[in-house]
Design a protein around this motif. Structure first.
Motif, PDB file in Angstrom:
ATOM      1  N   THR A  98       0.871  -1.058  -0.060  1.00  0.00           N
ATOM      2  CA  THR A  98       0.105   0.020  -0.104  1.00  0.00           C
ATOM      3  C   THR A  98       0.926   1.265  -0.063  1.00  0.00           C
ATOM      4  O   THR A  98       1.947   1.485   0.665  1.00  0.00           O
ATOM      5  N   LYS A  99       0.505   2.068  -0.736  1.00  0.00           N
ATOM      6  CA  LYS A  99       1.235   3.390  -0.914  1.00  0.00           C
ATOM      7  C   LYS A  99       0.759   4.572  -0.135  1.00  0.00           C
ATOM      8  O   LYS A  99      -0.495   4.518  -0.060  1.00  0.00           O
ATOM      9  N   LEU A 100       1.507   5.275   0.461  1.00  0.00           N
ATOM     10  CA  LEU A 100       1.262   6.589   1.152  1.00  0.00           C
ATOM     11  C   LEU A 100       1.218   7.570   0.419  1.00  0.00           C
ATOM     12  O   LEU A 100       2.480   7.968   0.098  1.00  0.00           O
ATOM     13  N   VAL A 101       0.499   8.635   0.536  1.00  0.00           N
ATOM     14  CA  VAL A 101       0.493   9.983  -0.023  1.00  0.00           C
ATOM     15  C   VAL A 101       0.221  10.823   1.296  1.00  0.00           C
ATOM     16  O   VAL A 101      -0.933  10.873   1.627  1.00  0.00           O
ATOM     17  N   ILE A 102       1.065  11.760   1.462  1.00  0.00           N
ATOM     18  CA  ILE A 102       1.096  12.771   2.511  1.00  0.00           C
ATOM     19  C   ILE A 102       0.781  13.974   2.007  1.00  0.00           C
ATOM     20  O   ILE A 102       1.743  14.676   1.286  1.00  0.00           O
ATOM     21  N   LEU A 103      -0.290  14.796   1.983  1.00  0.00           N
ATOM     22  CA  LEU A 103      -0.517  15.944   2.001  1.00  0.00           C
ATOM     23  C   LEU A 103      -0.529  17.027   3.127  1.00  0.00           C
ATOM     24  O   LEU A 103      -1.089  16.918   3.980  1.00  0.00           O
ATOM     25  N   GLN A 104       0.730  17.719   3.056  1.00  0.00           N
ATOM     26  CA  GLN A 104       1.474  18.216   4.093  1.00  0.00           C
ATOM     27  C   GLN A 104       0.862  19.848   4.133  1.00  0.00           C
ATOM     28  O   GLN A 104       1.018  20.721   2.914  1.00  0.00           O
ATOM     29  N   HIS A 105       0.388  20.297   5.262  1.00  0.00           N
ATOM     30  CA  HIS A 105      -0.040  21.819   5.291  1.00  0.00           C
ATOM     31  C   HIS A 105       1.459  22.534   5.192  1.00  0.00           C
ATOM     32  O   HIS A 105       2.380  21.781   6.074  1.00  0.00           O
ATOM     33  N   PRO A 106       1.862  23.688   4.585  1.00  0.00           N
ATOM     34  CA  PRO A 106       3.047  24.331   4.618  1.00  0.00           C
ATOM     35  C   PRO A 106       3.706  24.511   5.996  1.00  0.00           C
ATOM     36  O   PRO A 106       4.724  24.509   6.349  1.00  0.00           O
ATOM     37  N   GLY A 107       2.338  24.795   6.989  1.00  0.00           N
ATOM     38  CA  GLY A 107       3.038  25.102   8.339  1.00  0.00           C
ATOM     39  C   GLY A 107       3.384  24.148   9.039  1.00  0.00           C
ATOM     40  O   GLY A 107       4.132  24.359  10.273  1.00  0.00           O
ATOM     41  N   GLU A 108       3.275  22.969   8.493  1.00  0.00           N
ATOM     42  CA  GLU A 108       3.956  21.866   9.596  1.00  0.00           C
ATOM     43  C   GLU A 108       5.566  21.694   9.314  1.00  0.00           C
ATOM     44  O   GLU A 108       6.287  21.078   9.944  1.00  0.00           O
ATOM     45  N   ILE A 109       5.993  22.607   8.274  1.00  0.00           N
ATOM     46  CA  ILE A 109       7.487  22.422   7.874  1.00  0.00           C
ATOM     47  C   ILE A 109       8.116  23.148   8.802  1.00  0.00           C
ATOM     48  O   ILE A 109       9.398  22.515   9.250  1.00  0.00           O
ATOM     49  N   LYS A 110       7.545  23.968   9.518  1.00  0.00           N
ATOM     50  CA  LYS A 110       8.448  24.871  10.592  1.00  0.00           C
ATOM     51  C   LYS A 110       8.619  24.058  11.951  1.00  0.00           C
ATOM     52  O   LYS A 110       9.248  24.565  12.815  1.00  0.00           O
ATOM     53  N   ARG A 111       7.777  22.889  11.926  1.00  0.00           N
ATOM     54  CA  ARG A 111       7.824  22.136  13.411  1.00  0.00           C
ATOM     55  C   ARG A 111       9.074  21.335  13.259  1.00  0.00           C
ATOM     56  O   ARG A 111       9.448  20.521  12.674  1.00  0.00           O
ATOM     57  N   ASN A 112       9.705  21.485  14.545  1.00  0.00           N
ATOM     58  CA  ASN A 112      11.039  20.644  14.802  1.00  0.00           C
ATOM     59  C   ASN A 112      10.714  19.234  15.304  1.00  0.00           C
ATOM     60  O   ASN A 112      11.494  18.439  15.051  1.00  0.00           O
ATOM     61  N   ILE A 113       9.455  19.014  15.539  1.00  0.00           N
ATOM     62  CA  ILE A 113       9.154  17.649  16.180  1.00  0.00           C
ATOM     63  C   ILE A 113       8.184  16.927  15.303  1.00  0.00           C
ATOM     64  O   ILE A 113       7.559  16.204  15.448  1.00  0.00           O
ATOM     65  N   ARG A 114       8.182  17.393  13.872  1.00  0.00           N
ATOM     66  CA  ARG A 114       7.187  16.688  12.982  1.00  0.00           C
ATOM     67  C   ARG A 114       7.557  15.289  12.797  1.00  0.00           C
ATOM     68  O   ARG A 114       8.793  14.816  12.909  1.00  0.00           O
ATOM     69  N   THR A 115       6.611  14.282  12.592  1.00  0.00           N
ATOM     70  CA  THR A 115       6.818  12.938  12.617  1.00  0.00           C
ATOM     71  C   THR A 115       6.640  12.403  10.930  1.00  0.00           C
ATOM     72  O   THR A 115       7.163  11.238  10.822  1.00  0.00           O
ATOM     73  N   CYS A 116       6.221  13.224  10.183  1.00  0.00           N
ATOM     74  CA  CYS A 116       6.258  12.841   8.888  1.00  0.00           C
ATOM     75  C   CYS A 116       7.407  12.292   8.196  1.00  0.00           C
ATOM     76  O   CYS A 116       7.473  11.492   7.260  1.00  0.00           O
ATOM     77  N   LYS A 117       8.425  13.199   8.681  1.00  0.00           N
ATOM     78  CA  LYS A 117       9.945  12.643   8.003  1.00  0.00           C
ATOM     79  C   LYS A 117      10.272  11.238   8.600  1.00  0.00           C
ATOM     80  O   LYS A 117      11.063  10.631   7.706  1.00  0.00           O
ATOM     81  N   MET A 118       9.876  10.908   9.531  1.00  0.00           N
ATOM     82  CA  MET A 118      10.158   9.497  10.241  1.00  0.00           C
ATOM     83  C   MET A 118       9.352   8.484   9.348  1.00  0.00           C
ATOM     84  O   MET A 118       9.797   7.256   9.142  1.00  0.00           O
TER      85      MET A 118
END
Length: 256
Positions: A68-88
């Protein structure tokens, strides 16, 4: 619906007083969870965190491949968060298994994304009365799972401002275990981070519970590092509101 990813009632359902407190707490979280003296520090080229708090050593090895493929639609405001988990999620899965698109309007001019979002086997993880539990989905009927990455308010806006997302089949997920994302306040007990939602969804659809622990290891490590740097664990906003209301109802006894 991302960090934290909301799978229960939206934040708008809370009283205005609570929403004001949430806004103040969100600002405080951002301040407390910034890495001290981050400017000038050497950063990891992969997770983009200072090397002293890099969680890359905790990524699964080898990387996990999914059907199963995952597509993440990310709000631009999330990029500024130091503890975001999408990168994981991006770094823990094999190349091609998870693709992130950042913006407010989708698909925009991206024809490949438009094709994916229009595919009847693409479904979006979003709560609602017409959302079907993932446990009821036939795995072969879904090729791609779309996840909105951002706060609940950001995710709600992404969904409401993009008709193509509203037209997609919706699915939901409910887990008995609490979120491992203990350094961020979640709106309710049913909320999870983007990483957790993605991993548990794959585990359900592909019957692979064995991938959960290695995929969540970077999150656990990051939370431990944040706590060791002075951050504190958080109760959900739902719990705090219930506790506040209980205190208001609690009888007051005078000393004799």
């Amino acid at each position: 619906m991302g960090d934290g990813n909301v799978l229960a009632a939206p934040n708008e359902c809370l009283p205005d007083e609570t929403k004001d407190e949430d806004d103040s707490e969100e600002l405080l979280n951002c301040i407390l969870l910034d890495d001290p003296e981050e400017e000038g520090r050497a950063s990891c080229p992969h997770c983009l965190r200072p090397l002293t708090v890099c969680w890359c050593p905790h990524l699964p090895s080898p990387l996990i491949t999914t059907t199963t493929k995952l597509v993440i639609l990310q709000h631009p405001g999330e990029i500024k968060r130091n503890i975001r988990t999408c990168k994981m999620l991006e770094l823990g899965l094999a190349p091609g298994c998870c693709t992130v698109y950042t913006g407010r309007k989708f698909p925009g001019k991206d024809t490949s994304l438009a094709t994916i979002l229009s595919d009847p086997t693409t479904m979006i993880l979003y709560p609602g009365p017409d959302s079907v539990p993932l446990t009821s989905i036939t795995p072969s009927s879904i090729s791609t799972l779309v996840i909105l990455d951002g706060t609940w308010d950001q995710a709600r806006k992404l969904f409401s401002h993009n008709p193509i997302l509203q037209a997609m089949p919706k699915v939901s997920i409910s887990l008995p275990t609490p979120s491992e994302y203990v350094v961020r306040t979640q709106p309710s007990a049913g909320c999870m981070s983007t990483l957790e939602v993605g991993v548990h969804s794959i585990a359900i659809l592909e019957d692979r519970q064995e991938i959960v622990q290695p995929m969540l290891a970077p999150l656990v490590a990051m939370c431990n590092m944040q706590i060791n740097h002075g951050a504190v664990g958080h109760d959900t906003r739902e719990f705090k509101q219930q506790n506040k209301e209980f205190k208001k109802r609690k009888p007051q006894y005078r000393g004799r």
